[in-house]
Design a protein around this motif. Structure first.
Motif, PDB file in Angstrom:
ATOM      1  N   ASP A  88       0.846  -1.189   0.000  1.00 53.25           N
ATOM      2  CA  ASP A  88       0.000   0.000   0.000  1.00 53.25           C
ATOM      3  C   ASP A  88       0.886   1.245   0.000  1.00 53.25           C
ATOM      4  O   ASP A  88       1.893   1.316   0.706  1.00 53.25           O
ATOM      5  CB  ASP A  88      -0.902   0.030   1.236  1.00 53.25           C
ATOM      6  N   GLY A  89       0.505   2.219  -0.800  1.00 56.59           N
ATOM      7  CA  GLY A  89       1.293   3.442  -0.847  1.00 56.59           C
ATOM      8  C   GLY A  89       0.965   4.289  -2.061  1.00 56.59           C
ATOM      9  O   GLY A  89      -0.018   4.047  -2.772  1.00 56.59           O
ATOM     10  N   THR A  90       1.803   5.286  -2.282  1.00 58.86           N
ATOM     11  CA  THR A  90       1.641   6.225  -3.394  1.00 58.86           C
ATOM     12  C   THR A  90       2.571   5.821  -4.533  1.00 58.86           C
ATOM     13  O   THR A  90       3.779   5.657  -4.321  1.00 58.86           O
ATOM     14  CB  THR A  90       1.968   7.660  -2.944  1.00 58.86           C
ATOM     15  N   TYR A  91       2.000   5.672  -5.718  1.00 63.99           N
ATOM     16  CA  TYR A  91       2.768   5.227  -6.880  1.00 63.99           C
ATOM     17  C   TYR A  91       2.653   6.235  -8.019  1.00 63.99           C
ATOM     18  O   TYR A  91       1.566   6.769  -8.275  1.00 63.99           O
ATOM     19  CB  TYR A  91       2.271   3.871  -7.381  1.00 63.99           C
ATOM     20  N   GLN A  92       3.764   6.457  -8.692  1.00 71.01           N
ATOM     21  CA  GLN A  92       3.740   7.193  -9.960  1.00 71.01           C
ATOM     22  C   GLN A  92       3.622   6.172 -11.079  1.00 71.01           C
ATOM     23  O   GLN A  92       4.363   5.193 -11.122  1.00 71.01           O
ATOM     24  CB  GLN A  92       5.010   8.015 -10.139  1.00 71.01           C
ATOM     25  N   VAL A  93       2.681   6.407 -11.997  1.00 71.82           N
ATOM     26  CA  VAL A  93       2.421   5.504 -13.112  1.00 71.82           C
ATOM     27  C   VAL A  93       2.824   6.218 -14.404  1.00 71.82           C
ATOM     28  O   VAL A  93       2.419   7.360 -14.638  1.00 71.82           O
ATOM     29  CB  VAL A  93       0.935   5.104 -13.168  1.00 71.82           C
ATOM     30  N   ALA A  94       3.608   5.552 -15.234  1.00 70.15           N
ATOM     31  CA  ALA A  94       4.094   6.189 -16.458  1.00 70.15           C
ATOM     32  C   ALA A  94       4.071   5.205 -17.625  1.00 70.15           C
ATOM     33  O   ALA A  94       4.098   3.988 -17.436  1.00 70.15           O
ATOM     34  CB  ALA A  94       5.513   6.722 -16.253  1.00 70.15           C
ATOM     35  N   ALA A  95       4.040   5.759 -18.836  1.00 66.94           N
ATOM     36  CA  ALA A  95       4.007   4.960 -20.062  1.00 66.94           C
ATOM     37  C   ALA A  95       5.130   5.387 -20.995  1.00 66.94           C
ATOM     38  O   ALA A  95       5.557   6.542 -21.008  1.00 66.94           O
ATOM     39  CB  ALA A  95       2.664   5.123 -20.764  1.00 66.94           C
ATOM     40  N   THR A  96       5.605   4.436 -21.792  1.00 65.21           N
ATOM     41  CA  THR A  96       6.506   4.747 -22.888  1.00 65.21           C
ATOM     42  C   THR A  96       5.958   4.113 -24.154  1.00 65.21           C
ATOM     43  O   THR A  96       5.161   3.162 -24.090  1.00 65.21           O
ATOM     44  CB  THR A  96       7.942   4.260 -22.614  1.00 65.21           C
ATOM     45  N   TRP A  97       6.344   4.638 -25.276  1.00 65.34           N
ATOM     46  CA  TRP A  97       5.917   4.087 -26.566  1.00 65.34           C
ATOM     47  C   TRP A  97       6.867   4.560 -27.661  1.00 65.34           C
ATOM     48  O   TRP A  97       7.536   5.589 -27.539  1.00 65.34           O
ATOM     49  CB  TRP A  97       4.480   4.543 -26.917  1.00 65.34           C
ATOM     50  N   ALA A  98       6.952   3.771 -28.702  1.00 66.86           N
ATOM     51  CA  ALA A  98       7.641   4.159 -29.934  1.00 66.86           C
ATOM     52  C   ALA A  98       7.018   3.333 -31.043  1.00 66.86           C
ATOM     53  O   ALA A  98       6.826   2.125 -30.904  1.00 66.86           O
ATOM     54  CB  ALA A  98       9.136   3.899 -29.842  1.00 66.86           C
ATOM     55  N   ASN A  99       6.682   3.984 -32.152  1.00 69.19           N
ATOM     56  CA  ASN A  99       5.977   3.316 -33.234  1.00 69.19           C
ATOM     57  C   ASN A  99       6.602   3.692 -34.571  1.00 69.19           C
ATOM     58  O   ASN A  99       7.503   4.547 -34.644  1.00 69.19           O
ATOM     59  CB  ASN A  99       4.490   3.686 -33.197  1.00 69.19           C
ATOM     60  N   ARG A 100       6.130   3.069 -35.594  1.00 64.78           N
ATOM     61  CA  ARG A 100       6.614   3.323 -36.942  1.00 64.78           C
ATOM     62  C   ARG A 100       6.430   4.791 -37.332  1.00 64.78           C
ATOM     63  O   ARG A 100       5.607   5.497 -36.769  1.00 64.78           O
ATOM     64  CB  ARG A 100       5.884   2.420 -37.944  1.00 64.78           C
ATOM     65  N   TYR A 101       7.222   5.234 -38.286  1.00 66.94           N
ATOM     66  CA  TYR A 101       7.168   6.616 -38.812  1.00 66.94           C
ATOM     67  C   TYR A 101       7.388   7.648 -37.706  1.00 66.94           C
ATOM     68  O   TYR A 101       6.844   8.752 -37.754  1.00 66.94           O
ATOM     69  CB  TYR A 101       5.831   6.886 -39.525  1.00 66.94           C
ATOM     70  N   GLU A 102       8.217   7.279 -36.702  1.00 65.87           N
ATOM     71  CA  GLU A 102       8.561   8.186 -35.605  1.00 65.87           C
ATOM     72  C   GLU A 102       7.314   8.768 -34.938  1.00 65.87           C
ATOM     73  O   GLU A 102       7.275   9.944 -34.580  1.00 65.87           O
ATOM     74  CB  GLU A 102       9.482   9.299 -36.107  1.00 65.87           C
ATOM     75  N   ASN A 103       6.306   7.927 -34.785  1.00 62.01           N
ATOM     76  CA  ASN A 103       5.068   8.272 -34.067  1.00 62.01           C
ATOM     77  C   ASN A 103       4.166   9.268 -34.800  1.00 62.01           C
ATOM     78  O   ASN A 103       3.135   9.688 -34.252  1.00 62.01           O
ATOM     79  CB  ASN A 103       5.379   8.845 -32.668  1.00 62.01           C
ATOM     80  N   ALA A 104       4.516   9.623 -36.029  1.00 63.77           N
ATOM     81  CA  ALA A 104       3.786  10.694 -36.723  1.00 63.77           C
ATOM     82  C   ALA A 104       2.318  10.361 -36.951  1.00 63.77           C
ATOM     83  O   ALA A 104       1.479  11.275 -37.046  1.00 63.77           O
ATOM     84  CB  ALA A 104       4.467  11.001 -38.059  1.00 63.77           C
ATOM     85  N   TYR A 105       1.986   9.071 -37.022  1.00 62.33           N
ATOM     86  CA  TYR A 105       0.603   8.687 -37.311  1.00 62.33           C
ATOM     87  C   TYR A 105      -0.088   8.057 -36.101  1.00 62.33           C
ATOM     88  O   TYR A 105      -1.080   7.345 -36.244  1.00 62.33           O
ATOM     89  CB  TYR A 105       0.577   7.727 -38.513  1.00 62.33           C
ATOM     90  N   ASN A 106       0.431   8.353 -34.913  1.00 62.91           N
ATOM     91  CA  ASN A 106      -0.215   7.891 -33.686  1.00 62.91           C
ATOM     92  C   ASN A 106      -1.326   8.843 -33.263  1.00 62.91           C
ATOM     93  O   ASN A 106      -1.351  10.019 -33.664  1.00 62.91           O
ATOM     94  CB  ASN A 106       0.803   7.803 -32.537  1.00 62.91           C
TER      95      ASN A 106
END
Length: 199
Positions: A88-106
């Motif tokens: 039990d406690g305080t958590y920081q939640v984070a995401a990472t991503w990398a996709n084709r075309y340098e993410n331009a079409y995300n």
């Protein structure tokens, strides 16, 4: 207690004075051993599940966490990352991503939802995946913070649904959680001090 002092010893002095009783003072020595906790679940690892997303592992997504991801473009689906056996406690939640075309079409509004063991919503955030994560860097990857939440019951789940533009990719890559503070840590110290005063 200064939480920013790592691997050090601090003193906590507590005094009590009540009518009909002799005043007393107790000093506690608090040792911080910097027992931090971080957990990462990548797409495809234990704890990750999905419906409707397509896996990718090729040169176009080499920059993704572990060189792979899942994505969806049009249609319905969901992806989730479930962390178990948490204190039990305080958590920081984070995401990472990398996709084709340098993410331009995300998508520009990837909707992440954080839930507890009962399925109750703790937080929700829409994140622009058309640009690379840039809140902080850790373990060789850049991350975007989704939320900071209080966790009880030992389980935290992050859910990702498709963004609003069905012509763009919604990307499920890795989720990271960092324990910021254990529940009632300072309150427990105070209780312990008063217990010694009473004894």
């Amino acid at each position: 207690i200064a939480d920013n002092i790592l691997d050090g010893t601090q003193e906590v002095r507590i005094s009590a004075n009540a009518s009909g009783h002799s005043p007393a003072t107790e000093t506690l020595r608090v040792v911080d051993r910097n027992v931090s906790f971080t957990a990462i679940i990548d797409n495809g690892e234990s704890g990750f599940s999905h419906d409707g997303f397509t896996p990718q592992s090729n040169n176009q997504v080499a920059a993704a966490f572990n060189g792979n991801n899942h994505h969806i473009r049009g249609g319905e689906g969901t992806a989730s990352w479930t962390f178990n056996d948490l204190a039990d406690g305080t958590y920081q939640v984070a995401a990472t991503w990398a996709n084709r075309y340098e993410n331009a079409y995300n998508v520009k509004d990837a909707p992440y939802t954080v839930r507890n063991a009962s399925g109750d919503q703790l937080a929700q955030a829409e994140i622009d995946q058309s640009i690379a994560p840039n809140d902080f860097t850790a373990d060789g990857f850049a991350w975007n913070t989704i939320a900071t939440v209080e966790v009880t019951g030992g389980t935290l789940t992050v859910q990702l649904d498709p963004g609003s533009n069905s012509n763009r990719y919604t990307v499920a890559d890795a989720i990271r959680i960092d324990l910021i503070e254990t529940a009632n840590s300072e309150a427990n110290l105070v209780d312990a001090a008063f217990a010694q005063l009473v004894d």
